[in-house]
Design a protein around this motif. Structure first.
Motif, PDB file in Angstrom:
ATOM      1  N   ALA A  37       0.849  -1.188   0.000  1.00  0.00           N
ATOM      2  CA  ALA A  37       0.000   0.000   0.000  1.00  0.00           C
ATOM      3  C   ALA A  37       0.882   1.235   0.000  1.00  0.00           C
ATOM      4  O   ALA A  37       1.790   1.365   0.820  1.00  0.00           O
ATOM      5  CB  ALA A  37      -0.906  -0.015   1.217  1.00  0.00           C
ATOM      6  N   ASP A  38       0.616   2.122  -0.938  1.00  0.00           N
ATOM      7  CA  ASP A  38       1.346   3.387  -1.037  1.00  0.00           C
ATOM      8  C   ASP A  38       0.339   4.503  -0.777  1.00  0.00           C
ATOM      9  O   ASP A  38      -0.251   5.070  -1.696  1.00  0.00           O
ATOM     10  CB  ASP A  38       1.977   3.511  -2.421  1.00  0.00           C
ATOM     11  CG  ASP A  38       2.840   4.766  -2.563  1.00  0.00           C
ATOM     12  OD1 ASP A  38       2.923   5.550  -1.588  1.00  0.00           O
ATOM     13  OD2 ASP A  38       3.410   4.966  -3.645  1.00  0.00           O
ATOM     14  N   GLY A  39       0.088   4.782   0.494  1.00  0.00           N
ATOM     15  CA  GLY A  39      -0.965   5.710   0.856  1.00  0.00           C
ATOM     16  C   GLY A  39      -2.301   4.993   0.906  1.00  0.00           C
ATOM     17  O   GLY A  39      -2.388   3.763   0.863  1.00  0.00           O
ATOM     18  N   ARG A  40      -3.381   5.751   0.971  1.00  0.00           N
ATOM     19  CA  ARG A  40      -4.719   5.164   1.133  1.00  0.00           C
ATOM     20  C   ARG A  40      -5.299   4.626  -0.175  1.00  0.00           C
ATOM     21  O   ARG A  40      -6.113   3.686  -0.142  1.00  0.00           O
ATOM     22  CB  ARG A  40      -5.682   6.213   1.708  1.00  0.00           C
ATOM     23  CG  ARG A  40      -5.368   6.585   3.145  1.00  0.00           C
ATOM     24  CD  ARG A  40      -6.239   7.766   3.610  1.00  0.00           C
ATOM     25  NE  ARG A  40      -7.653   7.445   3.622  1.00  0.00           N
ATOM     26  CZ  ARG A  40      -8.280   6.894   4.651  1.00  0.00           C
ATOM     27  NH1 ARG A  40      -7.604   6.585   5.752  1.00  0.00           N
ATOM     28  NH2 ARG A  40      -9.574   6.657   4.612  1.00  0.00           N
ATOM     29  N   ARG A  41      -4.868   5.164  -1.313  1.00  0.00           N
ATOM     30  CA  ARG A  41      -5.514   4.768  -2.557  1.00  0.00           C
ATOM     31  C   ARG A  41      -4.521   4.426  -3.667  1.00  0.00           C
ATOM     32  O   ARG A  41      -4.796   4.639  -4.850  1.00  0.00           O
ATOM     33  CB  ARG A  41      -6.467   5.880  -3.025  1.00  0.00           C
ATOM     34  CG  ARG A  41      -7.692   6.051  -2.133  1.00  0.00           C
ATOM     35  CD  ARG A  41      -8.776   6.874  -2.807  1.00  0.00           C
ATOM     36  NE  ARG A  41      -8.306   8.207  -3.125  1.00  0.00           N
ATOM     37  CZ  ARG A  41      -8.308   9.216  -2.279  1.00  0.00           C
ATOM     38  NH1 ARG A  41      -8.734   9.024  -1.034  1.00  0.00           N
ATOM     39  NH2 ARG A  41      -7.878  10.399  -2.638  1.00  0.00           N
ATOM     40  N   LYS A  42      -3.411   3.820  -3.310  1.00  0.00           N
ATOM     41  CA  LYS A  42      -2.459   3.392  -4.325  1.00  0.00           C
ATOM     42  C   LYS A  42      -1.812   2.083  -3.881  1.00  0.00           C
ATOM     43  O   LYS A  42      -1.422   1.926  -2.727  1.00  0.00           O
ATOM     44  CB  LYS A  42      -1.394   4.464  -4.565  1.00  0.00           C
ATOM     45  CG  LYS A  42      -0.435   4.137  -5.717  1.00  0.00           C
ATOM     46  CD  LYS A  42       0.571   5.258  -5.934  1.00  0.00           C
ATOM     47  CE  LYS A  42      -0.098   6.516  -6.459  1.00  0.00           C
ATOM     48  NZ  LYS A  42       0.911   7.574  -6.769  1.00  0.00           N
ATOM     49  N   ILE A  43      -1.696   1.126  -4.821  1.00  0.00           N
ATOM     50  CA  ILE A  43      -1.107  -0.178  -4.526  1.00  0.00           C
ATOM     51  C   ILE A  43      -0.005  -0.459  -5.545  1.00  0.00           C
ATOM     52  O   ILE A  43      -0.214  -0.306  -6.754  1.00  0.00           O
ATOM     53  CB  ILE A  43      -2.159  -1.307  -4.597  1.00  0.00           C
ATOM     54  CG1 ILE A  43      -3.395  -0.936  -3.794  1.00  0.00           C
ATOM     55  CG2 ILE A  43      -1.572  -2.620  -4.110  1.00  0.00           C
ATOM     56  CD1 ILE A  43      -4.538  -0.456  -4.652  1.00  0.00           C
ATOM     57  N   ARG A  44       1.150  -0.877  -5.045  1.00  0.00           N
ATOM     58  CA  ARG A  44       2.259  -1.299  -5.907  1.00  0.00           C
ATOM     59  C   ARG A  44       2.286  -2.827  -5.954  1.00  0.00           C
ATOM     60  O   ARG A  44       2.367  -3.479  -4.923  1.00  0.00           O
ATOM     61  CB  ARG A  44       3.580  -0.751  -5.388  1.00  0.00           C
ATOM     62  CG  ARG A  44       3.629   0.778  -5.412  1.00  0.00           C
ATOM     63  CD  ARG A  44       5.001   1.328  -5.057  1.00  0.00           C
ATOM     64  NE  ARG A  44       5.005   2.776  -5.169  1.00  0.00           N
ATOM     65  CZ  ARG A  44       5.231   3.442  -6.307  1.00  0.00           C
ATOM     66  NH1 ARG A  44       5.508   2.757  -7.420  1.00  0.00           N
ATOM     67  NH2 ARG A  44       5.209   4.759  -6.336  1.00  0.00           N
ATOM     68  N   LEU A  45       2.227  -3.361  -7.164  1.00  0.00           N
ATOM     69  CA  LEU A  45       2.145  -4.805  -7.355  1.00  0.00           C
ATOM     70  C   LEU A  45       3.358  -5.324  -8.110  1.00  0.00           C
ATOM     71  O   LEU A  45       3.842  -4.682  -9.053  1.00  0.00           O
ATOM     72  CB  LEU A  45       0.880  -5.163  -8.141  1.00  0.00           C
ATOM     73  CG  LEU A  45      -0.450  -4.652  -7.576  1.00  0.00           C
ATOM     74  CD1 LEU A  45      -1.581  -4.946  -8.542  1.00  0.00           C
ATOM     75  CD2 LEU A  45      -0.722  -5.273  -6.223  1.00  0.00           C
ATOM     76  N   SER A  46       3.821  -6.499  -7.719  1.00  0.00           N
ATOM     77  CA  SER A  46       4.912  -7.169  -8.418  1.00  0.00           C
ATOM     78  C   SER A  46       4.490  -8.592  -8.742  1.00  0.00           C
ATOM     79  O   SER A  46       3.716  -9.211  -8.009  1.00  0.00           O
ATOM     80  CB  SER A  46       6.185  -7.202  -7.554  1.00  0.00           C
ATOM     81  OG  SER A  46       6.616  -5.894  -7.235  1.00  0.00           O
ATOM     82  N   GLY A  47       5.017  -9.124  -9.833  1.00  0.00           N
ATOM     83  CA  GLY A  47       4.712 -10.494 -10.225  1.00  0.00           C
ATOM     84  C   GLY A  47       4.988 -10.712 -11.693  1.00  0.00           C
ATOM     85  O   GLY A  47       5.094  -9.757 -12.474  1.00  0.00           O
ATOM     86  N   ARG A  48       5.105 -11.972 -12.073  1.00  0.00           N
ATOM     87  CA  ARG A  48       5.343 -12.329 -13.482  1.00  0.00           C
ATOM     88  C   ARG A  48       3.992 -12.451 -14.176  1.00  0.00           C
ATOM     89  O   ARG A  48       3.427 -13.533 -14.306  1.00  0.00           O
ATOM     90  CB  ARG A  48       6.138 -13.625 -13.561  1.00  0.00           C
ATOM     91  CG  ARG A  48       7.486 -13.551 -12.854  1.00  0.00           C
ATOM     92  CD  ARG A  48       8.312 -14.803 -13.076  1.00  0.00           C
ATOM     93  NE  ARG A  48       8.686 -14.949 -14.485  1.00  0.00           N
ATOM     94  CZ  ARG A  48       9.442 -15.943 -14.951  1.00  0.00           C
ATOM     95  NH1 ARG A  48       9.898 -16.882 -14.134  1.00  0.00           N
ATOM     96  NH2 ARG A  48       9.756 -16.020 -16.238  1.00  0.00           N
ATOM     97  N   VAL A  49       3.496 -11.303 -14.601  1.00  0.00           N
ATOM     98  CA  VAL A  49       2.151 -11.208 -15.178  1.00  0.00           C
ATOM     99  C   VAL A  49       2.254 -10.558 -16.553  1.00  0.00           C
ATOM    100  O   VAL A  49       2.889  -9.507 -16.710  1.00  0.00           O
ATOM    101  CB  VAL A  49       1.226 -10.381 -14.263  1.00  0.00           C
ATOM    102  CG1 VAL A  49      -0.115 -10.130 -14.944  1.00  0.00           C
ATOM    103  CG2 VAL A  49       1.012 -11.100 -12.932  1.00  0.00           C
TER     104      VAL A  49
END
Length: 457
Positions: free
Chosen positions: A155-167
């Motif tokens: 979670a990067d603040g209340r309304r931002k998400i950082r995602l990682s993965g082989r997608v």
């Protein structure tokens, strides 16, 4: 392949079964997948059932889910369908498989994955839907959820998400059974972020929905939706014909379109990502035994007898629309020299699914011709798609499964014959006069995917 008297027996069974099912709908055929039927009841139709009012709809499904938690071990396709109106996702799948924004306001690519910004939205209890809810949901997710492919979420603040993965396709991945739950937990469904919330659940009978007053979209026209758990297709059709149900999701079976038309019901079907396959995961069968099952099943005969225009033979466990959508690696190299086991094998289905029950009886004849001794087992759909998916107590289970774009076969599953693809089948919804809005979404989204757009005159 079948031969001699066994072939005659199977063909006779197919003819007899088909005649019984189409006797009252002579001259009608199941519509091709994707075609829309819109026939209406005439004055000669069955009498109208008790009125539920213009703002209330009763919808029927076959069976009952073991859980309403999409990330529980016993979650099933019916679980996903029934919680679709309750829990939001970052993206959602349209009927054609396109991923469109839901909670996601924007998304940008990064070197390791993606960053998703959330729109402003609230749970039905007034609490904001935040990045922490998304991260908590990702941590609980399991396949087939696209969230299960995320290796890291922050979670990067209340309304931002950082995602990682082989997608390869983040939007599609985040639209596949990727529900956002309050603090990652489903609870009773009374705390909702979708257009509806669950008001009451009666095990063995029904689940009742009411509009979520804090949903960020347009207010639903319906004020109450009751989903009733129906024992089998015949009962479902009877309740629809007598208008004790307004709409329903009948699973594809022999001449389904013609039977619905004969009852004066409007319907629509689409060939998307639904399939029927043989589950041998829990079978105590050798490689030779499993190969004998593969060699003993005539899939072309099953298609011709029971599916016809409503589907096709599938060479993959994850078929998709399009001319080559049912193509795949099956059957691949021979596993071993085929040899039926000395002991009887059990072939199981969930009660109420007419197509799989017909397939069960026909497979018995095919496998007996191949040298097997076969015992037929039928249990309630709740157990079959709930507890039995975890314990696998039967040698062979004939299962119906939903799907989504981008899902691929696991080579080891096919190579070991832990699963055998059978058929790619269409998904249907049907409704009575006065209902507007139903449209099949032949994916995990299910028949209630656009419930907020439904209305009743």
């Amino acid at each position: 392949m079948l031969h001699g008297w066994a072939s005659i027996k199977v063909l006779a069974w197919l003819v007899a079964a088909t005649c019984l099912l189409v006797a009252c709908t002579e001259g009608t055929q199941t519509a091709p997948p994707g075609a829309r039927e819109d026939t209406r009841r005439t004055s000669q139709g069955p009498p109208q059932g008790p009125s539920r009012g213009a703002g209330s709809v009763a919808f029927g499904v076959i069976g009952e889910p073991a859980t309403y938690d999409p990330y529980a071990a016993l979650a099933s396709d019916l679980t996903y369908a029934l919680v679709r109106p309750v829990y939001p996702s970052l993206y959602r799948l349209e009927p054609d498989g396109a991923a469109t924004p839901y909670l996601a306001k924007s998304m940008s690519s990064t070197r390791k994955g993606a960053v998703v910004a959330l729109r402003r939205a609230r749970w039905s209890n007034g609490a904001p839907i935040t990045a922490k809810d998304v991260v908590a949901s990702i941590r609980r997710a399991r396949p087939p959820s696209g969230f299960a492919l995320v290796t890291e979420a922050q979670a990067d603040g209340r309304r931002k998400i950082r995602l990682s993965g082989r997608v390869n396709d983040w939007k599609q991945t985040l639209a596949t059974v990727a529900f956002v739950l309050p603090r990652g937990r489903a609870g009773s469904g009374r705390v909702a972020g979708g257009p509806f919330m669950i008001e009451a659940r009666t095990p063995g009978l029904q689940v009742v929905y009411r509009p979520n007053p804090r949903w960020f979209g347009h207010a639903p026209a319906l004020k109450k939706v009751t989903v009733q758990f129906i024992q089998d297709l015949d009962i479902l059709l009877e309740l629809l014909a007598t208008e004790r149900l307004d709409a329903g999701a009948p699973p594809l079976t022999v001449n389904l379109g013609g039977r619905l038309e004969s009852l004066g019901l409007a319907s629509a079907g689409a060939l998307g990502w639904e399939s029927v396959y043989l589950d041998l995961e829990g079978a105590e069968l050798s490689a030779s035994n499993r190969q004998a099952v593969v060699d003993g099943v005539d899939r072309d005969l099953l298609e011709a007898g029971f599916v016809r225009a409503g589907g096709r033979v599938s060479d993959t466990l994850h078929p998709a629309p399009g001319p080559s959508g049912a193509g795949g690696p099956w059957p691949g190299p021979t596993l071993a020299a085929p040899q039926p086991p000395a002991a009887p094998i059990q072939v199981a289905v969930g009660a109420g699914d007419e197509l799989t029950e017909l397939l069960q009886r026909t497979l018995r004849l095919q496998l007996e011709d191949a040298g097997f001794s076969v015992e037929l087992v039928t249990t309630d759909a709740l157990t079959f798609y709930g507890q039995w998916t975890a314990t696998d107590p039967m040698d062979i289970a004939i299962r119906r499964a939903s799907g989504a774009p981008g899902l691929v076969d696991t080579p080891a599953v096919l190579e070991s014959r832990a699963a055998i693809p059978l058929l790619h089948v269409a998904s249907f919804v049907t409704w009575n006069e006065g209902i507007e809005g139903p449209e099949p979404n032949p994916s995990f989204e299910g028949p209630l995917w656009n419930l907020e757009l439904w209305s009743k005159q």
